[in-house]
Design a protein around this motif. Structure first.
Motif, PDB file in Angstrom:
ATOM      1  N   MET A   1       0.850  -1.206   0.000  1.00 36.65           N
ATOM      2  CA  MET A   1       0.000   0.000   0.000  1.00 36.65           C
ATOM      3  C   MET A   1       0.873   1.239   0.000  1.00 36.65           C
ATOM      4  SD  MET A   1      -3.302   0.307  -0.205  1.00 36.65           S
ATOM      5  CE  MET A   1      -3.902  -1.306   0.278  1.00 36.65           C
ATOM      6  N   ALA A   2       1.953   1.236  -0.758  1.00 36.65           N
ATOM      7  CA  ALA A   2       2.853   2.382  -0.763  1.00 36.65           C
ATOM      8  C   ALA A   2       2.370   3.423  -1.757  1.00 36.65           C
ATOM      9  CB  ALA A   2       4.262   1.932  -1.136  1.00 36.65           C
ATOM     10  N   ASP A   3       2.647   4.655  -1.441  1.00 39.85           N
ATOM     11  CA  ASP A   3       2.290   5.711  -2.365  1.00 39.85           C
ATOM     12  C   ASP A   3       3.197   5.640  -3.583  1.00 39.85           C
ATOM     13  OD1 ASP A   3       1.707   7.371   0.515  1.00 39.85           O
ATOM     14  OD2 ASP A   3       0.223   7.371  -1.073  1.00 39.85           O
ATOM     15  N   MET A   4       2.639   5.991  -4.728  1.00 40.62           N
ATOM     16  CA  MET A   4       3.474   6.042  -5.912  1.00 40.62           C
ATOM     17  C   MET A   4       4.413   7.235  -5.761  1.00 40.62           C
ATOM     18  SD  MET A   4       2.319   3.803  -8.369  1.00 40.62           S
ATOM     19  CE  MET A   4       2.553   4.634  -9.923  1.00 40.62           C
ATOM     20  N   ALA A   5       5.672   7.002  -6.038  1.00 41.74           N
ATOM     21  CA  ALA A   5       6.647   8.060  -5.810  1.00 41.74           C
ATOM     22  C   ALA A   5       6.413   9.224  -6.764  1.00 41.74           C
ATOM     23  CB  ALA A   5       8.056   7.510  -5.989  1.00 41.74           C
ATOM     24  N   THR A   6       5.905   8.941  -7.940  1.00 43.92           N
ATOM     25  CA  THR A   6       5.732  10.002  -8.931  1.00 43.92           C
ATOM     26  C   THR A   6       4.536  10.877  -8.590  1.00 43.92           C
ATOM     27  OG1 THR A   6       4.549   8.395 -10.265  1.00 43.92           O
ATOM     28  CG2 THR A   6       6.857   8.782 -10.796  1.00 43.92           C
ATOM     29  N   ASP A   7       3.380  10.557  -9.090  1.00 46.24           N
ATOM     30  CA  ASP A   7       2.188  11.327  -8.765  1.00 46.24           C
ATOM     31  C   ASP A   7       1.109  10.376  -8.287  1.00 46.24           C
ATOM     32  OD1 ASP A   7       0.109  12.956  -8.448  1.00 46.24           O
ATOM     33  OD2 ASP A   7       0.140  13.812 -10.462  1.00 46.24           O
ATOM     34  N   PRO A   8       0.917  10.309  -6.990  1.00 43.88           N
ATOM     35  CA  PRO A   8      -0.025   9.320  -6.461  1.00 43.88           C
ATOM     36  C   PRO A   8      -1.447   9.548  -6.956  1.00 43.88           C
ATOM     37  CG  PRO A   8       0.641  10.874  -4.771  1.00 43.88           C
ATOM     38  CD  PRO A   8       1.489  11.147  -5.965  1.00 43.88           C
ATOM     39  N   LEU A   9      -1.743  10.771  -7.409  1.00 49.11           N
ATOM     40  CA  LEU A   9      -3.116  11.023  -7.854  1.00 49.11           C
ATOM     41  C   LEU A   9      -3.386  10.365  -9.188  1.00 49.11           C
ATOM     42  CD1 LEU A   9      -3.446  14.675  -6.754  1.00 49.11           C
ATOM     43  CD2 LEU A   9      -4.297  12.609  -5.692  1.00 49.11           C
ATOM     44  N   ALA A  11      -2.038   7.539  -9.933  1.00 48.91           N
ATOM     45  CA  ALA A  11      -2.064   6.103  -9.691  1.00 48.91           C
ATOM     46  C   ALA A  11      -3.508   5.645  -9.748  1.00 48.91           C
ATOM     47  CB  ALA A  11      -1.462   5.796  -8.332  1.00 48.91           C
ATOM     48  N   ASP A  12      -3.768   4.682 -10.582  1.00 52.20           N
ATOM     49  CA  ASP A  12      -5.151   4.247 -10.753  1.00 52.20           C
ATOM     50  C   ASP A  12      -5.639   3.521  -9.519  1.00 52.20           C
ATOM     51  OD1 ASP A  12      -6.757   4.974 -12.770  1.00 52.20           O
ATOM     52  OD2 ASP A  12      -5.799   3.662 -14.257  1.00 52.20           O
ATOM     53  N   ILE A  13      -6.904   3.707  -9.249  1.00 49.70           N
ATOM     54  CA  ILE A  13      -7.500   3.004  -8.135  1.00 49.70           C
ATOM     55  C   ILE A  13      -8.193   1.791  -8.735  1.00 49.70           C
ATOM     56  CG2 ILE A  13      -9.162   3.181  -6.271  1.00 49.70           C
ATOM     57  CD1 ILE A  13      -8.521   6.313  -6.642  1.00 49.70           C
ATOM     58  N   THR A  14      -7.440   0.717  -8.808  1.00 47.38           N
ATOM     59  CA  THR A  14      -7.970  -0.430  -9.537  1.00 47.38           C
ATOM     60  C   THR A  14      -8.160  -1.640  -8.654  1.00 47.38           C
ATOM     61  OG1 THR A  14      -5.701  -0.905 -10.128  1.00 47.38           O
ATOM     62  CG2 THR A  14      -7.066   0.159 -11.804  1.00 47.38           C
TER      63      THR A  14
ATOM     64  N   ARG B 148     -14.222   9.654  -9.991  1.00 47.53           N
ATOM     65  CA  ARG B 148     -14.436   8.210 -10.018  1.00 47.53           C
ATOM     66  C   ARG B 148     -14.054   7.522  -8.703  1.00 47.53           C
ATOM     67  NH1 ARG B 148      -9.127   6.370 -11.415  1.00 47.53           N
ATOM     68  NH2 ARG B 148      -7.990   8.208 -12.077  1.00 47.53           N
ATOM     69  N   GLN B 156      -8.708   0.658  -1.103  1.00 47.00           N
ATOM     70  CA  GLN B 156      -8.200   0.673  -2.469  1.00 47.00           C
ATOM     71  C   GLN B 156      -7.285   1.869  -2.723  1.00 47.00           C
ATOM     72  OE1 GLN B 156     -12.515   0.300  -3.702  1.00 47.00           O
ATOM     73  NE2 GLN B 156     -11.541  -0.758  -5.394  1.00 47.00           N
ATOM     74  N   SER B 158      -4.179   4.855  -1.695  1.00 46.45           N
ATOM     75  CA  SER B 158      -2.890   5.049  -1.034  1.00 46.45           C
ATOM     76  C   SER B 158      -3.066   6.005   0.139  1.00 46.45           C
ATOM     77  CB  SER B 158      -1.895   5.623  -2.029  1.00 46.45           C
ATOM     78  OG  SER B 158      -2.264   6.942  -2.342  1.00 46.45           O
ATOM     79  N   GLN B 161      -3.844   9.577  -0.925  1.00 49.23           N
ATOM     80  CA  GLN B 161      -5.213   9.702  -1.421  1.00 49.23           C
ATOM     81  C   GLN B 161      -6.203   9.689  -0.265  1.00 49.23           C
ATOM     82  OE1 GLN B 161      -4.926   6.337  -4.020  1.00 49.23           O
ATOM     83  NE2 GLN B 161      -4.787   7.598  -5.851  1.00 49.23           N
ATOM     84  N   ASP B 188       4.158   8.837   3.387  1.00 47.15           N
ATOM     85  CA  ASP B 188       5.473   8.776   2.753  1.00 47.15           C
ATOM     86  C   ASP B 188       6.026  10.189   2.588  1.00 47.15           C
ATOM     87  OD1 ASP B 188       5.146   6.142   2.563  1.00 47.15           O
ATOM     88  OD2 ASP B 188       5.357   5.998   0.395  1.00 47.15           O
ATOM     89  N   SER B 190       7.515  11.540   0.190  1.00 45.32           N
ATOM     90  CA  SER B 190       7.231  12.145  -1.109  1.00 45.32           C
ATOM     91  C   SER B 190       5.831  12.747  -1.153  1.00 45.32           C
ATOM     92  CB  SER B 190       7.365  11.085  -2.203  1.00 45.32           C
ATOM     93  OG  SER B 190       6.483  10.018  -1.940  1.00 45.32           O
ATOM     94  N   GLN B 194       3.110  17.305  -0.773  1.00 44.09           N
ATOM     95  CA  GLN B 194       1.878  17.525  -1.545  1.00 44.09           C
ATOM     96  C   GLN B 194       0.715  17.867  -0.627  1.00 44.09           C
ATOM     97  OE1 GLN B 194       1.088  14.029  -3.779  1.00 44.09           O
ATOM     98  NE2 GLN B 194       2.774  14.340  -5.210  1.00 44.09           N
TER      99      GLN B 194
END
Ligand SMILES: Nc1ncnc2c1ncn2[C@@H]1O[C@H](COP(=O)(O)OP(=O)(O)O)[C@@H](O)[C@H]1O
Ligand SMILES: [Mg+2]
Lengths: 299, 333
Positions: A1-9, A11-14, B148, B156, B158, B161, B188, B190, B194
């Motif tokens: 459940m780590a945040d994406m280092a780039t842009d977590p927003l 990151a798809d919620i799939t 969405r 689901q 992070s 989020q 985190d 990073s 934000q």
């Protein structure tokens, strides 16, 4: 459940929803499936008893007493034989499912309502409420269920209703204990504090923040207590202080067959095995549900 | 100096004290634990008060008191000049909202994001279902989440989020004051900046007043206009942010500032280089609570508790400043 280092927003919620994960786990759990299927079949049998039973479960026939089941050389007229009054054993067994399931369900329901109310109140409010509930639980645990039930039934007279009410009023202890500790756990979560800070009323917090997060434990206890109540009914009926003849109850069938046990062991074994299968199915389901509905404890 | 309107504070604390009674062991007699000790603070409209201090010094307890989740043992809290214990809970909820530390615990795992964010609207009977959905979509957009996500569940998402969802829930009723209790320390590194930037943007967009709690002075410097430094339940120094970072007065503040210069990537307590560990709040040291760890401790620090000494932009509680401050009025505590 780590945040994406780039842009977590971005990151798809799939990931799967909790509902999807639950479904996946249910269908991946063999014990749960087996238990559910067996229990489902028995419930259907109980519901459709009038259409499934080949004979009237109360109809006596002194001409056809104690006929053996087909697998012991009997006839297909009475596939599981007849009892000492010539009543069709299969039909009594089918109607007996109604008694067991009715008692299990209603007793678990009554005790569930009592125990959940007490446990949730104790866990949420703490303090004096908790002290009173804990005391009541201890009082209740100090009473031997079977003896109390026997005494009450002996005074009130045995009947289906009395057995249900007595068991319902006796079997709430585990509900109270489990719901109390689950509520204690959930009460400290920050979403409960957030709900209070938002201005939610206490009933709303209990119903929509606490209950959904402890209901999985509740379901497990329901299955345990259903099985418990069914076995207790059988025991009470066996001792002659439960459901009264001529009601077809499995415990009563074992009791009536016990005199013949040396000569006709099937009379005890058939209702005994069915009782065993029902309780096993309920317990398998309870175990399975516990595994399946507690994602926090597993993943 | 900050743009403080001293005449109309949004939030005021007067001598707020919270004492818990804690039982040690099975048969131990309950002992008092003073988590918040005689705190007097004022927040002007649009201000960001940074509350800083080590873990366990009483920051969260103070936040709970402000939110009306805990009642102070002594003292009073005023929101817009109105005592919160005399204010209807729902009225208070419209004015002051929290953002908690742990977004994994602050969102109900059984509820969809839409249900979580729209809960305040539902509780306060705002609009119908359709208008609530619309409001949720708008606020999610403001905190930078796509519409969405409404049908998804917290599990689901992070951490970053989730914290945005918590911010959306706090802001959907347009409160005046937001209590941020370490809103980034569970995230985190990073993502932390934000969320901090988002909180800064939202403050100007909605004209919010923040009480921003953190154990990290670097975070405070980034966002706050004023700073209050807490130690064992007391505010030992209060100052404007520039003043505090330029010339801090209290030795504890100085130790905290030093720890910022040697950043610790972990999320734990700042390494204050104070040697001794944090004292037990049940048995706080006599005199100045800080004296056992203080590099500048004098004899009287061990006996006499220091008093708040006014400074041009706040106050400080330290005997080092006794000389140029007024005479003590409060005796040994
Ligand atoms: N409900 C409570 N009962 C007893 N003690 C508490 C309770 N809540 C907090 N405390 C104590 O109060 C002190 C301050 O806690 P807290 O406000 O959570 O500190 P912080 O948020 O600064 O880390 C701690 O020593 C903690 O153990
Ligand atoms: Mg805290």
């Amino acid at each position: 459940m780590a945040d994406m280092a780039t842009d977590p927003l971005l990151a798809d919620i799939t990931g799967p929803t909790p509902g999807q994960m639950l479904r996946k786990r249910i269908f991946g759990h063999q014990g749960l499936l087996i238990g559910a299927v067996v229990l489902g079949v028995l419930v259907l049998v109980a519901i459709f008893a009038p259409w499934l039973a080949p004979h009237d479960p109360y109809a006596q026939s002194l001409m056809a007493r104690m006929q053996p089941p087909v697998f012991l050389g009997g006839s297909w007229e009475h596939p599981l034989g007849t009892d000492h009054l010539g009543r069709d054993y299969l039909s009594r067994l089918i109607y007996g499912a109604r008694v067991s399931l009715l008692i299990g369900t209603v007793a678990a329901l009554i005790s569930g309502v009592i125990g959940t109310a007490m446990g949730v109140a104790a866990g949420y409010f703490g303090g004096r409420v908790d002290a009173v509930v804990t005391f009541l639980i201890n009082v209740r645990l100090a009473m031997p269920v079977v003896l109390v039930a026997l005494a009450v039934v002996a005074i009130m007279g045995g009947s289906l209703q009395v057995v249900i009410v007595v068991l319902g009023l006796l079997l709430w202890d585990r509900f109270a204990v489990v719901m109390r500790s689950s509520t204690l756990q959930v009460r400290g979560r920050e979403y409960v504090a957030a709900a209070r800070a938002v201005g939610c009323s206490t009933p709303r917090i209990l119903m929509s923040e606490i209950m959904p997060n402890i209901v999985n434990n509740l379901i497990v206890v329901v299955t345990l207590e259903m099985a418990h109540a069914i076995l207790l009914e059988a025991a009470l009926s066996f001792l002659g202080l439960g459901v009264q003849p001529p009601t077809p109850s499995w415990g009563l069938m074992v009791s009536e067959g016990k005199n013949m046990m040396l000569f006709e062991p099937w009379m005890v074994m058939i209702p005994g095995v069915v009782l065993f299968v029902l309780v096993l199915a309920i317990n398998l389901m309870g175990d399975g549900l516990r595994d399946v509905t507690a994602p926090e404890n597993r993943s | 100096m900050s743009d403080v309107n001293k005449d109309a504070p949004v939030l005021e604390l007067r001598g707020v004290t919270k004492t818990y009674s804690v039982k040690q062991g099975l048969f131990g007699a309950p002992k008092p634990l003073t988590a918040v000790n005689d705190v007097t603070l004022t927040l002007g409209r649009g201000e960001v008060l940074g509350l800083v201090g080590e873990s366990g010094c009483g920051k969260s307890t103070l936040a709970k008191i402000l939110l009306g989740l805990e009642a102070p043992t002594q003292g009073e809290v005023l929101v817009d000049g109105e005592r919160i214990d005399a204010t209807d809970r729902r009225r208070l909820a419209r004015r002051i909202q929290p953002i908690f530390q742990d977004p994994y615990s602050s969102l109900n795992p059984r509820k969809s994001i839409e249900d979580i964010v729209s809960l305040p609207l539902l509780v306060h009977n705002v609009g119908d279902a359709a208008s609530r959905t619309k409001a949720v979509r708008e606020i999610l957009d403001i905190v930078g989440l796509p519409a969405r996500v409404m049908q998804t569940y917290p599990s689901q998402m992070s951490g970053g989020q989730r914290q945005r969802v918590a911010i959306a829930r706090a802001l959907i009723m347009k409160p005046e004051i937001v209590i941020c209790d370490e809103p980034t320390s569970a995230l985190d590194v990073s993502v932390q900046s934000q969320i901090l930037n988002l909180l800064g943007d939202l403050r100007s967009e909605f004209g919010l007043t923040y009480l921003f709690i953190s154990h990290d002075l670097a975070v405070i410097e980034h966002l706050a206009t004023r700073v209050a430094v807490m130690y064992l339940g007391r505010i030992v120094e209060e100052a404007d942010v520039a003043g505090l970072f330029d010339q801090s007065r209290h030795p504890y503040t100085q130790a905290l500032l030093k720890s910022v210069l040697t950043p610790d990537p972990g999320m734990g307590v700042p390494d204050t280089e104070l040697g001794m560990e944090y004292p037990n709040p049940i048995a706080p040291p006599p005199g100045c609570h800080f004296h056992p760890r203080c590099p500048a401790a004098m004899d009287r620090c061990k006996i006499i508790a220091p008093l708040p000494i006014p400074t041009p932009d706040g106050h400080v509680e330290c005997h080092l400043f006794d000389g140029d401050g007024p005479e003590p009025v409060r005796s040994i505590s």
